[in-house]
Motif scaffolding. Structure first.
Motif, PDB file in Angstrom:
ATOM      1  N   LEU A 257       0.814  -1.223   0.000  1.00  0.00           N
ATOM      2  CA  LEU A 257       0.000   0.000   0.000  1.00  0.00           C
ATOM      3  C   LEU A 257       0.845   1.270   0.000  1.00  0.00           C
ATOM      4  O   LEU A 257       0.284   2.373   0.003  1.00  0.00           O
ATOM      5  CB  LEU A 257      -0.918   0.012   1.232  1.00  0.00           C
ATOM      6  CG  LEU A 257      -2.001  -1.081   1.295  1.00  0.00           C
ATOM      7  CD1 LEU A 257      -2.740  -0.997   2.623  1.00  0.00           C
ATOM      8  CD2 LEU A 257      -2.971  -0.926   0.130  1.00  0.00           C
ATOM      9  N   MET A 258       2.133   1.138   0.019  1.00  0.00           N
ATOM     10  CA  MET A 258       2.987   2.319   0.144  1.00  0.00           C
ATOM     11  C   MET A 258       2.756   3.295  -1.002  1.00  0.00           C
ATOM     12  O   MET A 258       2.750   4.518  -0.792  1.00  0.00           O
ATOM     13  CB  MET A 258       4.459   1.881   0.204  1.00  0.00           C
ATOM     14  CG  MET A 258       5.414   3.042   0.508  1.00  0.00           C
ATOM     15  SD  MET A 258       5.155   3.730   2.148  1.00  0.00           S
ATOM     16  CE  MET A 258       5.700   2.362   3.152  1.00  0.00           C
ATOM     17  N   GLU A 259       2.559   2.816  -2.233  1.00  0.00           N
ATOM     18  CA  GLU A 259       2.409   3.712  -3.381  1.00  0.00           C
ATOM     19  C   GLU A 259       0.954   4.091  -3.632  1.00  0.00           C
ATOM     20  O   GLU A 259       0.669   5.213  -4.034  1.00  0.00           O
ATOM     21  CB  GLU A 259       2.988   3.047  -4.634  1.00  0.00           C
ATOM     22  CG  GLU A 259       4.494   2.796  -4.541  1.00  0.00           C
ATOM     23  CD  GLU A 259       5.026   2.154  -5.800  1.00  0.00           C
ATOM     24  OE1 GLU A 259       4.199   1.885  -6.708  1.00  0.00           O
ATOM     25  OE2 GLU A 259       6.252   1.924  -5.883  1.00  0.00           O
ATOM     26  N   THR A 260       0.034   3.176  -3.347  1.00  0.00           N
ATOM     27  CA  THR A 260      -1.382   3.476  -3.647  1.00  0.00           C
ATOM     28  C   THR A 260      -2.099   4.176  -2.497  1.00  0.00           C
ATOM     29  O   THR A 260      -2.956   5.039  -2.730  1.00  0.00           O
ATOM     30  CB  THR A 260      -2.113   2.172  -3.984  1.00  0.00           C
ATOM     31  OG1 THR A 260      -2.014   1.271  -2.862  1.00  0.00           O
ATOM     32  CG2 THR A 260      -1.501   1.494  -5.211  1.00  0.00           C
ATOM     33  N   ALA A 265      -0.846   2.748   4.735  1.00  0.00           N
ATOM     34  CA  ALA A 265       0.421   2.058   4.969  1.00  0.00           C
ATOM     35  C   ALA A 265       1.070   2.540   6.260  1.00  0.00           C
ATOM     36  O   ALA A 265       1.610   1.759   7.052  1.00  0.00           O
ATOM     37  CB  ALA A 265       1.359   2.254   3.790  1.00  0.00           C
ATOM     38  N   ARG A 266       1.016   3.875   6.485  1.00  0.00           N
ATOM     39  CA  ARG A 266       1.601   4.413   7.716  1.00  0.00           C
ATOM     40  C   ARG A 266       0.830   3.912   8.949  1.00  0.00           C
ATOM     41  O   ARG A 266       1.427   3.626   9.995  1.00  0.00           O
ATOM     42  CB  ARG A 266       1.607   5.939   7.663  1.00  0.00           C
ATOM     43  CG  ARG A 266       2.743   6.497   6.789  1.00  0.00           C
ATOM     44  CD  ARG A 266       2.918   7.989   7.015  1.00  0.00           C
ATOM     45  NE  ARG A 266       1.751   8.730   6.518  1.00  0.00           N
ATOM     46  CZ  ARG A 266       1.664   9.214   5.270  1.00  0.00           C
ATOM     47  NH1 ARG A 266       2.675   9.020   4.415  1.00  0.00           N
ATOM     48  NH2 ARG A 266       0.601   9.875   4.874  1.00  0.00           N
ATOM     49  N   ALA A 267      -0.489   3.802   8.832  1.00  0.00           N
ATOM     50  CA  ALA A 267      -1.274   3.281   9.956  1.00  0.00           C
ATOM     51  C   ALA A 267      -0.900   1.836  10.266  1.00  0.00           C
ATOM     52  O   ALA A 267      -0.772   1.436  11.437  1.00  0.00           O
ATOM     53  CB  ALA A 267      -2.767   3.399   9.642  1.00  0.00           C
ATOM     54  N   LEU A 268      -0.701   1.060   9.194  1.00  0.00           N
ATOM     55  CA  LEU A 268      -0.291  -0.324   9.420  1.00  0.00           C
ATOM     56  C   LEU A 268       1.094  -0.406  10.055  1.00  0.00           C
ATOM     57  O   LEU A 268       1.349  -1.267  10.904  1.00  0.00           O
ATOM     58  CB  LEU A 268      -0.306  -1.092   8.096  1.00  0.00           C
ATOM     59  CG  LEU A 268      -1.690  -1.408   7.504  1.00  0.00           C
ATOM     60  CD1 LEU A 268      -1.537  -2.030   6.122  1.00  0.00           C
ATOM     61  CD2 LEU A 268      -2.460  -2.340   8.430  1.00  0.00           C
ATOM     62  N   MET A 269       1.965   0.490   9.651  1.00  0.00           N
ATOM     63  CA  MET A 269       3.312   0.482  10.232  1.00  0.00           C
ATOM     64  C   MET A 269       3.281   0.905  11.693  1.00  0.00           C
ATOM     65  O   MET A 269       4.049   0.409  12.522  1.00  0.00           O
ATOM     66  CB  MET A 269       4.225   1.386   9.419  1.00  0.00           C
ATOM     67  CG  MET A 269       4.470   0.881   7.992  1.00  0.00           C
ATOM     68  SD  MET A 269       5.590   1.921   7.041  1.00  0.00           S
ATOM     69  CE  MET A 269       7.113   1.653   7.902  1.00  0.00           C
ATOM     70  N   ARG A 270       2.369   1.871  12.032  1.00  0.00           N
ATOM     71  CA  ARG A 270       2.233   2.239  13.454  1.00  0.00           C
ATOM     72  C   ARG A 270       1.723   1.053  14.273  1.00  0.00           C
ATOM     73  O   ARG A 270       2.205   0.796  15.382  1.00  0.00           O
ATOM     74  CB  ARG A 270       1.287   3.429  13.582  1.00  0.00           C
ATOM     75  CG  ARG A 270       1.901   4.755  13.143  1.00  0.00           C
ATOM     76  CD  ARG A 270       1.041   5.923  13.605  1.00  0.00           C
ATOM     77  NE  ARG A 270      -0.292   5.892  12.996  1.00  0.00           N
ATOM     78  CZ  ARG A 270      -0.607   6.505  11.866  1.00  0.00           C
ATOM     79  NH1 ARG A 270       0.327   7.209  11.202  1.00  0.00           N
ATOM     80  NH2 ARG A 270      -1.821   6.432  11.362  1.00  0.00           N
ATOM     81  N   ASP A 271       0.745   0.324  13.692  1.00  0.00           N
ATOM     82  CA  ASP A 271       0.255  -0.861  14.396  1.00  0.00           C
ATOM     83  C   ASP A 271       1.356  -1.916  14.534  1.00  0.00           C
ATOM     84  O   ASP A 271       1.469  -2.598  15.568  1.00  0.00           O
ATOM     85  CB  ASP A 271      -0.933  -1.460  13.652  1.00  0.00           C
ATOM     86  CG  ASP A 271      -2.150  -0.554  13.689  1.00  0.00           C
ATOM     87  OD1 ASP A 271      -2.200   0.328  14.582  1.00  0.00           O
ATOM     88  OD2 ASP A 271      -3.048  -0.717  12.824  1.00  0.00           O
ATOM     89  N   ALA A 272       2.169  -2.036  13.473  1.00  0.00           N
ATOM     90  CA  ALA A 272       3.264  -3.003  13.523  1.00  0.00           C
ATOM     91  C   ALA A 272       4.286  -2.620  14.588  1.00  0.00           C
ATOM     92  O   ALA A 272       4.818  -3.477  15.306  1.00  0.00           O
ATOM     93  CB  ALA A 272       3.929  -3.100  12.158  1.00  0.00           C
ATOM     94  N   ARG A 273       4.563  -1.324  14.701  1.00  0.00           N
ATOM     95  CA  ARG A 273       5.507  -0.882  15.730  1.00  0.00           C
ATOM     96  C   ARG A 273       4.961  -1.164  17.129  1.00  0.00           C
ATOM     97  O   ARG A 273       5.693  -1.614  18.023  1.00  0.00           O
ATOM     98  CB  ARG A 273       5.787   0.609  15.557  1.00  0.00           C
ATOM     99  CG  ARG A 273       6.830   1.140  16.540  1.00  0.00           C
ATOM    100  CD  ARG A 273       7.168   2.566  16.232  1.00  0.00           C
ATOM    101  NE  ARG A 273       5.967   3.410  16.279  1.00  0.00           N
ATOM    102  CZ  ARG A 273       5.932   4.697  15.938  1.00  0.00           C
ATOM    103  NH1 ARG A 273       7.046   5.279  15.487  1.00  0.00           N
ATOM    104  NH2 ARG A 273       4.822   5.388  16.004  1.00  0.00           N
ATOM    105  N   ALA A 274       3.656  -0.910  17.341  1.00  0.00           N
ATOM    106  CA  ALA A 274       3.048  -1.216  18.636  1.00  0.00           C
ATOM    107  C   ALA A 274       3.086  -2.722  18.915  1.00  0.00           C
ATOM    108  O   ALA A 274       3.339  -3.158  20.047  1.00  0.00           O
ATOM    109  CB  ALA A 274       1.613  -0.702  18.682  1.00  0.00           C
TER     110      ALA A 274
END
Length: 418
Positions: A257-260, A265-274
């Motif tokens: 989802l990084m390009e589309t 994508a950023r929300a998923l990465m925040r969830d991944a970091r948590a």
């Protein structure tokens, strides 16, 4: 004056104890005397008069040998704190086999009742401790019983002699009184060396018991280790592993989802970091449950103080600064954790006190809480597991927990490094 009162009290206590030793020692000889009296009453001219007397001697001696030895051990332990282990063979469990027969450790029987009865009789006749007890009933009257009878004989002589009319009789009575009173504080003490010498298990029996104990401890340690491995595997599978799998899926989706859809994508990465932070916390807790880092780095006392700070109870710790062998520190730490957890869950305590000290031969840990008490050791409970954990190091566990509290637990583990 105080010394005289102390001596009088010691003489009175010694006289009573000497009487108890004589009474216990002479139980079996009293049966023998009764058998002789029965033979005389039956009639010296009767050729069969010896048979009932012989039966009374055999049955009475065998039936009284174990109770007499138990009473002797009890008296010695109560008066001198010397524990004389009985050394009897423990009955193995009676197990039903797949064939339907019952195995009692010696033979197969059709019913559980027959298996237990056969086991009881085999232990009764094959246990060397039973023959040792029978031998003791013949030795005790000639040793402990004879010496302990001196104060009683002295007092009896005094009672007869002082009531006599002649000067010689009175002198003999006075001498008997002096001997009886003078020997009273000491005559009963022969019971301890006699019990230790003739009632203690033989070296071969003690070695066999030790081998059995070590075999049981090895089995317990193997079972505990397997259970701990399963627990770690379950915690990793249900916790950290599941979160890491979810983390990988979230990162893969975020990459697509990084390009589309950068925001998604950023929300998923925040969830991944948590999720990564949560996984790290779970792994740290898991490592702490296996072996707390503070226990390795700073020792038992510091680990217990850190545990006390995290406990929901108001826990106070008084401890000597000790560094022990790591396995012993680990056993003591998890034992303390088990006891404090029990105080919270079952005793509903509000305060607890932990004391850690060395006694020259090992470490002594005492845990006391103000809960409702009534702690009981069950075969599959945590206290039984704690006792088995300490037994691996020849440690002991003493529990005092009356209804209404408080509960006081004392753990003692020998350690050569002190």
């Amino acid at each position: 004056m105080r010394q005289l009162v102390t001596w009088a009290a010691s003489a009175c206590v010694g006289f009573v104890r000497a009487g108890a030793v004589v009474l216990v020692s002479m139980l079996v000889p009293a049966v023998w005397a009764a058998a002789v009296a029965l033979a005389i009453w039956w009639g010296p001219g009767n050729p069969w008069s010896w048979l009932p007397a012989f039966l009374v001697v055999c049955v009475g001696s065998i039936a009284l040998s174990r109770p007499v030895c138990r009473m002797f051990r009890f008296l010695v332990g109560k008066w001198t704190s010397t524990v004389v282990a009985p050394g009897y063979r423990e009955a193995p469990p009676v197990v039903r086999m797949s064939t339907g027969f019952w195995w009692n450790g010696f033979s197969y029987e059709r019913t559980s009742r027959d298996a237990r009865m056969d086991q009881r009789w085999r232990l009764r006749w094959n246990d060397p401790a039973n023959w040792r007890d029978l031998r003791f009933t013949a030795i005790a009257p000639c040793t402990a019983g004879l010496v302990a009878a001196v104060p009683l004989a002295g007092v009896a002589t005094a009672a007869i002699g002082l009531g006599g009319q002649t000067t010689v009789a009175r002198l003999v009575g006075l001498l008997g009184l002096v001997v009886g009173i003078g020997c009273s504080p000491y005559a009963w003490r022969i019971a301890e060396p006699v019990a230790v010498r003739f009632l203690r298990a033989s070296p071969a029996m003690a070695l066999a018991e030790r081998v059995g104990e070590l075999t049981s401890q090895r089995a317990d340690a193997t079972i505990a280790q397997a259970a701990e491995i399963r627990r770690i595997e379950r915690d990793l599978h249900d916790g950290a592993q599941a979160r890491l799998v979810a983390l990988g899926l979230s990162l893969a989706t975020a990459e697509k989802l990084m390009e589309t859809d950068p925001e998604q994508a950023r929300a998923l990465m925040r969830d991944a970091r948590a999720g990564a932070a949560t996984s790290l916390t779970e792994l740290r807790e898991l490592v702490k449950g296996i072996n707390p880092p503070v226990l390795n780095d700073r020792g038992l006392v510091a680990a217990v103080r850190a545990f006390a700070l995290d406990s929901p109870l108001e826990v106070t710790v008084s401890a000597d600064e000790l560094r022990l062998d790591p396995p012993i520190e680990s056993a003591a730490y998890f034992g303390i954790a088990e006891l404090v957890t029990n105080a919270v869950k079952h005793a509903h305590a509000t305060r607890a006190h932990i004391r850690i000290a060395g006694d020259g031969t090992g470490i002594v840990v005492e845990v006391e809480d103000d809960g409702r008490g009534g702690a009981a050791e069950r075969a599959d409970g945590g206290l039984a597991g704690l006792r088995r954990r300490l037994a691996v190091f020849d440690g002991t566990l003493e529990i005092t927990s009356p209804q209404g509290g408080p509960t006081h637990v004392r753990m003692s583990v020998p350690c050569e490094s002190l």
